[in-house]
Scaffold this motif. Structure first.
Motif, PDB file in Angstrom:
ATOM      1  N   UNK A  45      37.733  49.492  37.144  1.00 41.46           N
ATOM      2  CA  UNK A  45      37.087  48.751  38.229  1.00 41.46           C
ATOM      3  C   UNK A  45      37.099  47.251  37.934  1.00 41.46           C
ATOM      4  N   UNK A  46      36.789  46.870  36.704  1.00 42.89           N
ATOM      5  CA  UNK A  46      36.789  45.455  36.337  1.00 42.89           C
ATOM      6  C   UNK A  46      38.188  44.875  36.497  1.00 42.89           C
ATOM      7  N   UNK A  47      39.202  45.619  36.053  1.00 46.45           N
ATOM      8  CA  UNK A  47      40.592  45.172  36.216  1.00 46.45           C
ATOM      9  C   UNK A  47      40.931  44.988  37.690  1.00 46.45           C
ATOM     10  N   UNK A  48      40.504  45.929  38.518  1.00 46.52           N
ATOM     11  CA  UNK A  48      40.786  45.862  39.955  1.00 46.52           C
ATOM     12  C   UNK A  48      40.073  44.672  40.607  1.00 46.52           C
ATOM     13  N   UNK A  49      38.808  44.439  40.238  1.00 43.73           N
ATOM     14  CA  UNK A  49      38.076  43.303  40.803  1.00 43.73           C
ATOM     15  C   UNK A  49      38.734  41.985  40.418  1.00 43.73           C
ATOM     16  N   UNK A  50      39.139  41.860  39.156  1.00 39.91           N
ATOM     17  CA  UNK A  50      39.803  40.631  38.720  1.00 39.91           C
ATOM     18  C   UNK A  50      41.150  40.448  39.398  1.00 39.91           C
ATOM     19  N   UNK A  51      41.899  41.534  39.594  1.00 41.16           N
ATOM     20  CA  UNK A  51      43.170  41.444  40.324  1.00 41.16           C
ATOM     21  C   UNK A  51      42.941  40.982  41.763  1.00 41.16           C
ATOM     22  N   UNK A  52      41.890  41.464  42.387  1.00 37.86           N
ATOM     23  CA  UNK A  52      41.562  41.058  43.756  1.00 37.86           C
ATOM     24  C   UNK A  52      41.193  39.574  43.812  1.00 37.86           C
ATOM     25  N   UNK A  53      40.422  39.128  42.837  1.00 39.23           N
ATOM     26  CA  UNK A  53      40.081  37.708  42.785  1.00 39.23           C
ATOM     27  C   UNK A  53      41.343  36.855  42.627  1.00 39.23           C
ATOM     28  N   UNK A  54      42.224  37.231  41.689  1.00 38.94           N
ATOM     29  CA  UNK A  54      43.471  36.483  41.464  1.00 38.94           C
ATOM     30  C   UNK A  54      44.324  36.460  42.724  1.00 38.94           C
ATOM     31  N   UNK A  55      44.439  37.603  43.376  1.00 34.25           N
ATOM     32  CA  UNK A  55      45.245  37.732  44.599  1.00 34.25           C
ATOM     33  C   UNK A  55      44.758  36.760  45.676  1.00 34.25           C
ATOM     34  N   UNK A  56      43.480  36.469  45.667  1.00 39.61           N
ATOM     35  CA  UNK A  56      42.896  35.583  46.677  1.00 39.61           C
ATOM     36  C   UNK A  56      42.645  34.177  46.144  1.00 39.61           C
ATOM     37  N   UNK A  57      43.353  33.815  45.069  1.00 42.28           N
ATOM     38  CA  UNK A  57      43.289  32.460  44.549  1.00 42.28           C
ATOM     39  C   UNK A  57      42.006  32.091  43.830  1.00 42.28           C
ATOM     40  N   UNK A  58      41.290  33.088  43.385  1.00 41.71           N
ATOM     41  CA  UNK A  58      40.027  32.841  42.670  1.00 41.71           C
ATOM     42  C   UNK A  58      40.225  33.118  41.185  1.00 41.71           C
ATOM     43  N   UNK A  59      39.339  32.546  40.395  1.00 43.88           N
ATOM     44  CA  UNK A  59      39.388  32.754  38.958  1.00 43.88           C
ATOM     45  C   UNK A  59      38.867  34.160  38.625  1.00 43.88           C
ATOM     46  N   UNK A  60      39.580  34.927  37.790  1.00 47.32           N
ATOM     47  CA  UNK A  60      39.114  36.271  37.420  1.00 47.32           C
ATOM     48  C   UNK A  60      37.961  36.191  36.426  1.00 47.32           C
TER      49      UNK A  60
END
Length: 70
Positions: A45-60
């Protein structure tokens, strides 16, 4: 009588919980993936949340405060 200071892992503000409802087939697939990767569902879940943040130009920045940093 003085109290012991709380550690960051026991500070209610340091840890937020998230309840996720998922269909049985999805949960089964995630459990299999976790076993294949030798990981926990929380780690996935943490990996997925960080990937989603990166995908949207946010810092993981998502991490598990209850687990020591490696």
């Amino acid at each position: 009588m003085s109290r012991k200071p709380r550690s960051p892992t026991h500070d209610p503000q340091a840890v937020k919980k998230l309840l996720v409802r998922i269909n049985p087939e999805g949960l089964r697939a995630l459990k299999i993936l976790a076993a294949e990767k030798d990981a926990t569902l929380v780690a996935l879940a943490i990996e997925a949340f960080n990937d989603l943040l990166k995908k949207n130009g946010k810092r993981p920045v998502v991490s598990n405060p209850l687990q020591a940093e490696e």
